[in-house]
Design a protein around this motif. Structure first.
Motif, short mmCIF file in Angstrom:
data_model
loop_
_atom_site.label_atom_id
_atom_site.label_comp_id
_atom_site.label_asym_id
_atom_site.label_seq_id
_atom_site.Cartn_x
_atom_site.Cartn_y
_atom_site.Cartn_z
N THR A 534 -5.64 4.26 -17.58
CA THR A 534 -5.70 3.43 -16.37
C THR A 534 -4.51 3.62 -15.44
O THR A 534 -4.49 3.04 -14.36
N ALA A 535 -3.52 4.43 -15.87
CA ALA A 535 -2.34 4.61 -15.02
C ALA A 535 -2.65 5.37 -13.74
O ALA A 535 -1.88 5.32 -12.78
N GLY A 536 -3.80 6.05 -13.68
CA GLY A 536 -4.17 6.78 -12.48
C GLY A 536 -5.02 6.00 -11.52
O GLY A 536 -5.49 6.57 -10.51
N ASP A 537 -5.28 4.70 -11.79
CA ASP A 537 -6.11 3.89 -10.89
C ASP A 537 -5.55 3.84 -9.47
O ASP A 537 -6.29 3.98 -8.48
N LEU A 538 -4.25 3.65 -9.36
CA LEU A 538 -3.64 3.49 -8.04
C LEU A 538 -3.72 4.80 -7.24
O LEU A 538 -3.93 4.78 -6.02
N GLU A 562 -2.05 0.30 -12.62
CA GLU A 562 -3.43 -0.05 -12.97
C GLU A 562 -3.94 -1.11 -12.01
O GLU A 562 -3.17 -1.99 -11.56
N ILE A 563 -5.23 -1.04 -11.69
CA ILE A 563 -5.83 -1.99 -10.75
C ILE A 563 -6.69 -2.99 -11.53
O ILE A 563 -7.54 -2.59 -12.34
N GLY A 567 -7.79 -7.14 -7.64
CA GLY A 567 -7.05 -6.32 -6.69
C GLY A 567 -5.57 -6.24 -6.99
O GLY A 567 -4.83 -5.57 -6.26
N GLU A 568 -5.10 -6.93 -8.05
CA GLU A 568 -3.67 -6.92 -8.37
C GLU A 568 -3.30 -5.61 -9.06
O GLU A 568 -4.13 -4.95 -9.69
N LEU A 569 -2.03 -5.25 -8.96
CA LEU A 569 -1.51 -4.04 -9.60
C LEU A 569 -0.79 -4.43 -10.89
O LEU A 569 0.04 -5.35 -10.88
N ARG A 570 -1.10 -3.73 -11.95
CA ARG A 570 -0.56 -4.06 -13.26
C ARG A 570 0.32 -2.92 -13.78
O ARG A 570 0.12 -1.74 -13.45
N LYS A 613 2.26 -5.82 -4.77
CA LYS A 613 1.60 -6.80 -5.61
C LYS A 613 0.11 -6.50 -5.80
O LYS A 613 -0.43 -6.70 -6.89
N ASN A 614 -0.57 -6.05 -4.73
CA ASN A 614 -2.01 -5.82 -4.80
C ASN A 614 -2.39 -4.65 -3.91
O ASN A 614 -1.52 -3.98 -3.32
N LEU A 615 -3.69 -4.41 -3.77
CA LEU A 615 -4.16 -3.27 -2.99
C LEU A 615 -3.87 -3.43 -1.50
O LEU A 615 -3.52 -2.45 -0.82
N LYS A 616 -3.99 -4.63 -0.97
CA LYS A 616 -3.69 -4.84 0.45
C LYS A 616 -2.24 -4.54 0.75
O LYS A 616 -1.91 -3.94 1.77
N ASP A 617 -1.38 -4.96 -0.17
CA ASP A 617 0.04 -4.69 0.01
C ASP A 617 0.31 -3.19 -0.04
O ASP A 617 1.12 -2.64 0.72
#
Length: 629
Positions: A534-538, A562-563, A567-570, A613-617
């Motif tokens: 999942t590290a390649g989600d972003l 990770e997404i 929508g948050e980034l982990r 923090k998230n995808l919008k950011d």
């Protein structure tokens, strides 16, 4: 006598018939030959009893006592008792004590109200330290339904083998037939450790029974752990040593598997040459490369193509394990290579080479050889259609190390992966490139997953750089995305799990507000690598946004994270290793989850860490034209 037997045998009692048949074979010699004991039958008790005793032989010469043997048995076809005569010296041979033991008589035991006749010759023979007589076809042990092996007999004079005991040899007429043991032509008593011990018996430094438990201090006494492993020289040797855990362990059994044509034989031939040539801390030593699939001329041709010229590399073509051990014993090699385990066999094990029994027993023999001689053994294993090593699953349990060689058919890169290692970690990965000179170590593994940019622009559209970890190594990967408007909602994915791609696209539509409904989306990972974490989600999300918005991404920017469904980034495992990997490749900026920003900023790098923090950011920070450079 015949009338008495006929009356008794007409009785419907199997036990009486068995008893009577045994009486017929316990005949004792009389003056004129042999006679049966007098018996009677009680109708009230149903018991067969003896009326009289055997007639004691009168004073006669020894030759007269051996003339004839009269036996009686019931023939169910004729419905009567049939008698037959045979020379006693043909049954018992010329030994006098055998006749005496046989004619010594029977004992009577009373059990449950009836008499049971038992033969006492064997017991008396043990008490008098005499040889128990061996009977002919009536008493010979044969192979029955239980699967027990029959007994073989042979003459002590001419050596002929017989299936039953004959007394005097029927061929030479002089020797005596003796028991030689069970027939092992179809039943093999050797199994497991017995087979392996028999195959390497000449190599065993001591008897198995002389080994005693030792303390840890006694085992480590006089041994330096740092110099214990066999080192491999050069960049190639460093890559192999990394996967093995720091070098080759003496006495280890290493299994190398892989698809046909991936380079297994080339890899082990180069390892053989590396050990034979030695290194700065290790002197050259002989190494034996045994092939059951190629002739020594074919192996030499491949070695010449790879510019291998060492004099300490010995080639041998054979498939017999015991023959291999016998031929290499004078050389006392530093290592042994078997190509392949499916082509060798043991003589004591039934079946052709490659079947389950042969593969298991040959591996056990090689394991015992390696442990008793401290010589490392490398095995090549074929694989099935599913990619597993052919043969029993116990094969991978027996060996110490299992290595798999991977590679795409149309790619020159090869990955050497450890799936089992008793002497090191299984997280290591070796990267090689197949060339005309053999396998070459890749100094910068990330370059195999990145494409060269031929454009004059410093930015690319629909392309993002992510970081994946395979084992203990981090690789930079290139993710490409293409969004085509005006077409049906089709998705074509290569190198990414379809379920994961659907999840990322749905989150971009719902949480980031991107209009992806009327677009066909194509996703691809460069070089055919499989992105399974999942590290390649972003990086996937950034590539889709770049293609949809037609906004090129800078070529010095990487994405790690990770997404989630909101929508948050982990944060993903080994964030520091991933950031250091892209920093060594010359990347200047890296987008990471906000929670990992402070930790990554503390690393000793010149990179700019962008926490989101998230995808919008992330979209605002990356695609804003006023982003600081």
């Amino acid at each position: 006598m015949h009338s008495t037997l006929r009356c008794l045998l007409h009785l419907r009692s199997p036990s009486l018939r068995r008893n009577l048949l045994s009486y017929a074979h316990i005949a004792r010699p009389s003056i004129h030959g042999f006679s049966l004991p007098r018996v009677s039958f009680s109708s009230s008790t149903g018991i067969l009893r003896r009326i009289g005793s055997f007639a004691e032989p009168a004073e006669e010469e020894e030759e007269t006592k051996r003339k004839r043997f009269v036996s009686a048995y019931y023939d169910p076809v004729q419905g009567r008792v049939v008698t037959s005569e045979q020379r006693i010296d043909e049954v018992f041979g010329s030994s006098n004590h055998q006749v005496e033991n046989f004619s010594r008589g029977v004992t009577e035991e009373e059990e449950s109200g009836r008499s049971i006749w038992v033969r006492s010759a064997k017991q008396k023979g043990k008490e008098e330290n005499t040889e128990t007589p061996k009977f002919s076809s009536s008493f010979a042990r044969r192979k029955g339904k239980s699967g027990k092996a029959k007994i073989l007999y042979g003459c002590d004079n001419c050596g002929i083998e017989l299936s039953q005991w004959w007394g005097v040899c029927p061929k030479c007429g002089v020797g005596t037939v003796v028991e030689r043991g069970p027939d092992m032509s179809d039943v093999n008593p050797k199994r497991g450790a017995e087979v392996s011990e028999a195959a390497v018996r000449s190599w065993l430094p001591h008897k198995a029974g002389s080994a005693v438990p030792k303390t840890l201090a006694e085992v480590n006494m006089g041994r330096d752990q740092t110099d214990w492993r066999i080192p491999l020289a050069g960049l190639f040797g460093m890559e192999v040593s990394r996967v093995l855990g720091g070098g080759i362990v003496p006495g280890s059994l290493v299994l190398v598997g892989g698809d046909p044509g991936v380079g297994k034989s080339t890899l082990l031939l180069q390892i053989s040459a590396n050990i034979a040539e030695g290194s700065d801390s290790d002197k050259p030593s002989p190494v034996v490369y045994v092939s059951g699939e190629e002739s020594i001329e074919q192996i030499a041709n491949r070695a010449d193509r790879m510019c291998i010229t060492t004099d300490n590399l010995y080639l041998y073509s054979s498939t017999d394990i015991e023959d291999i051990f016998e031929k290499i014993q004078p050389l006392r090699p530093r290592a042994l290579i078997i190509d392949s385990i499916q082509t060798v066999y043991l003589r004591e094990v039934t079946g052709s080479a490659g079947n389950v029994s042969q593969v298991r027993e040959c591996t056990s023999a090689l394991l015992r050889f390696a442990k008793d001689t401290s010589i490392p053994v490398f095995l090549i294993g074929h694989v099935t259609k599913s990619g597993d090593i052919a043969g029993p699953r116990v094969l991978e349990h027996i060996v110490d190390v299992v290595l798999y060689m991977e590679g795409e058919r149309y790619s020159s890169y090869r990955l050497l992966r450890s799936v089992k290692n008793r002497f090191g970690s299984t997280d290591e990965l070796g990267v090689f490139e197949m060339s005309g000179m053999g396998l070459q170590a890749v100094a910068n593994p990330s370059e195999m997953f990145l494409t060269d940019s031929n454009t004059e622009s410093d930015v690319l559209t629909g392309l993002a750089i992510g970081v994946m970890v395979d084992g203990s190594r981090a690789f930079a990967i290139e993710v490409q995305a293409l969004c085509v408007a005006g077409r049906s909602n089709a998705r074509h994915v290569n190198g990414i799990q379809e379920s994961r791609a659907d999840l990322i696209i749905s989150v971009l539509q719902k949480q980031a507000g991107l209009k992806l409904q009327d677009n066909a989306i194509f996703l691809n990972v460069v070089s055919g690598i499989k992105l399974s974490e999942t590290a390649g989600d972003l990086a996937v999300a950034a590539a889709i946004c770049s293609s949809l918005l037609e906004f090129p991404l800078p070529n010095d920017l990487a994405f790690i994270g990770e997404i989630g469904l909101g929508g948050e980034l982990r944060v993903v495992p080994r964030m520091d290793k991933r950031v250091m990997a892209v920093a060594q490749l010359g990347y200047k900026r890296c987008v990471v989850p906000k929670s990992a920003e402070k930790l990554m900023a503390a690393l000793d790098t010149d990179m700019i860490i962008l926490g989101c923090k998230n995808l919008k950011d992330m979209i605002y920070s990356v695609f804003n034209q006023n982003m600081e450079t």
